[in-house]
Design an enzyme around this catalytic site. Structure first.
Site, PDB file in Angstrom:
ATOM      1  N   TYR A  67       4.651  36.966  10.811  1.00 14.53           N
ATOM      2  CA  TYR A  67       5.981  36.538  10.336  1.00 14.53           C
ATOM      3  C   TYR A  67       5.979  35.103   9.821  1.00 14.53           C
ATOM      4  O   TYR A  67       6.728  34.769   8.900  1.00 14.53           O
ATOM      5  CB  TYR A  67       7.045  36.768  11.425  1.00 14.53           C
ATOM      6  CG  TYR A  67       7.453  38.226  11.418  1.00 14.53           C
ATOM      7  CD1 TYR A  67       6.853  39.143  12.274  1.00 14.53           C
ATOM      8  CD2 TYR A  67       8.348  38.709  10.456  1.00 14.53           C
ATOM      9  CE1 TYR A  67       7.159  40.487  12.205  1.00 14.53           C
ATOM     10  CE2 TYR A  67       8.662  40.056  10.377  1.00 14.53           C
ATOM     11  CZ  TYR A  67       8.059  40.946  11.250  1.00 14.53           C
ATOM     12  OH  TYR A  67       8.342  42.286  11.159  1.00 14.53           O
ATOM     13  N   GLN A 122      17.634  45.591   2.361  1.00 10.51           N
ATOM     14  CA  GLN A 122      16.626  45.865   3.390  1.00 10.51           C
ATOM     15  C   GLN A 122      15.672  44.674   3.484  1.00 10.51           C
ATOM     16  O   GLN A 122      14.811  44.623   4.355  1.00 10.51           O
ATOM     17  CB  GLN A 122      15.825  47.121   3.045  1.00 10.51           C
ATOM     18  CG  GLN A 122      16.684  48.375   2.927  1.00 10.51           C
ATOM     19  CD  GLN A 122      15.895  49.533   2.361  1.00 10.51           C
ATOM     20  OE1 GLN A 122      15.277  50.305   3.092  1.00 10.51           O
ATOM     21  NE2 GLN A 122      15.903  49.654   1.049  1.00 10.51           N
ATOM     22  N   HIS A 140      18.091  44.735   7.845  1.00 12.23           N
ATOM     23  CA  HIS A 140      16.900  44.654   8.714  1.00 12.23           C
ATOM     24  C   HIS A 140      16.677  43.257   9.251  1.00 12.23           C
ATOM     25  O   HIS A 140      15.579  42.944   9.700  1.00 12.23           O
ATOM     26  CB  HIS A 140      15.656  45.143   7.945  1.00 12.23           C
ATOM     27  CG  HIS A 140      15.746  46.591   7.556  1.00 12.23           C
ATOM     28  ND1 HIS A 140      14.925  47.168   6.624  1.00 12.23           N
ATOM     29  CD2 HIS A 140      16.594  47.562   7.960  1.00 12.23           C
ATOM     30  CE1 HIS A 140      15.253  48.453   6.481  1.00 12.23           C
ATOM     31  NE2 HIS A 140      16.269  48.711   7.280  1.00 12.23           N
TER      32      HIS A 140
END
Ligand code: APR
Length: 260
Positions: A67, A122, A140
């Site tokens: 991430y 998304q 999301h």
């Protein structure tokens, strides 16, 4: 005989409330990797290892490396003409709405007008907001938000690259990305907002998504069932192409500015 592009432009011009579902394809021209294209994120990473609660439990360091890389990519990315076209569309409609007297429900009370445009994205890169879009529902989550694994506190005032294992300043527990992982459900408030937008719109746009992940992938089908026209803009055919009123195959950055 109107061309599909002309038909799409007409549908957009006459729509009062547009719901837009976007996926990784709208950010591809900003240099952000998609998931399922050749060379996409899922080609180089195991979903189980970096995008599931079990993966995070097993190896939080690996998940944060993944991430942090996505935060760095998002940080250097700029909105592309597709993001900017949607932001311009919203600004134009909001401006027009300000000029129209607000409809009242007969008792002098303004009844809630449907939003001129709602983006259900998304994507987690924040590029729609960066382009100036205001009404964005992040289905999301966002790479720019982190959530405490113990107290649940959500915050987004962080440096681009977090320490490899970041901890909550309030309770000291490990932080996780505020992202919906596989096997997790979407935030109920987000689901409600998305369902209202799909119900209230009179035109549904689908841009840059392979339309395989639920519940997002169901929204174009719900819109069709409610008799709303669906315009798809995608580099290749998807399950939506068969039900779309207009399916435009090509790059979002080239097509969107033309139809909005
Ligand atoms: N213009 C238009 N479409 C494009 C472009 C482009 N420049 N580049 C790629 N595409 C299309 C691809 O052909 C593909 O159909 O965008 C789609 C991207 O599909 P995915 O990579 O599957 O991304 P997405 O649909 O957003 O994935 C949905 O799955 O992995 C999870 O949570 C993740 O939000 C993601 C969800």
């Amino acid at each position: 005989m109107t061309s599909p592009m002309q038909k799409a432009s007409e549908l957009v011009a006459h729509a009062a409330s547009i719901c837009v579902l976007t996926g990784a394809g709208i950010s591809a021209e900003s240099g952000i990797k998609t998931f399922r294209d050749a060379g996409g994120l899922w080609e180089n990473h195991s979903i189980e290892a970096v995008a599931t609660p079990e993966g995070f439990e097993q190896n939080p360091r690996l998940v944060w490396e993944f991430y942090n890389a996505r935060r760095k990519a998002a940080k250097v990315a700029s909105p592309n003409p597709a993001h900017l076209a949607l932001a311009r569309l919203e600004q134009g409609r909001l401006h027009r709405a300000k000029q129209k007297p607000t409809a009242t429900n007969g008792h002098g009370k303004a009844h809630r007008q449907p939003q001129p445009i709602t983006i259900l994205t998304q994507n987690v890169d924040g590029l729609h907001q960066h382009a100036g879009s205001q009404n964005v529902v992040e289905l999301h989550g966002s790479v720019w938000k982190v959530r405490c694994t113990r107290c649940g506190a959500i915050s987004d005032d962080h440096p681009v690259e977090l320490p490899v294992l970041p901890y909550c300043s309030a309770c000291g527990a490990l932080l996780r990305p505020h992202i919906v992982w596989f096997g997790e459900s979407l935030d109920p408030g987000v689901l409600d907002a998305a369902e209202v937008a799909v119900e209230e719109c009179d035109l549904f746009l689908v841009i840059g998504t392979s339309a395989v992940v639920q519940p997002a992938a169901s929204y174009p089908f719900i819109a069709t069932r409610h008799g709303k026209p669906v315009i798809e803009v995608n580099k290749e055919k998807t399950p939506v192409s068969a039900i779309a009123t207009v399916s435009l195959i090509g790059l979002a950055g080239e097509i969107l500015p033309k139809i909005v």
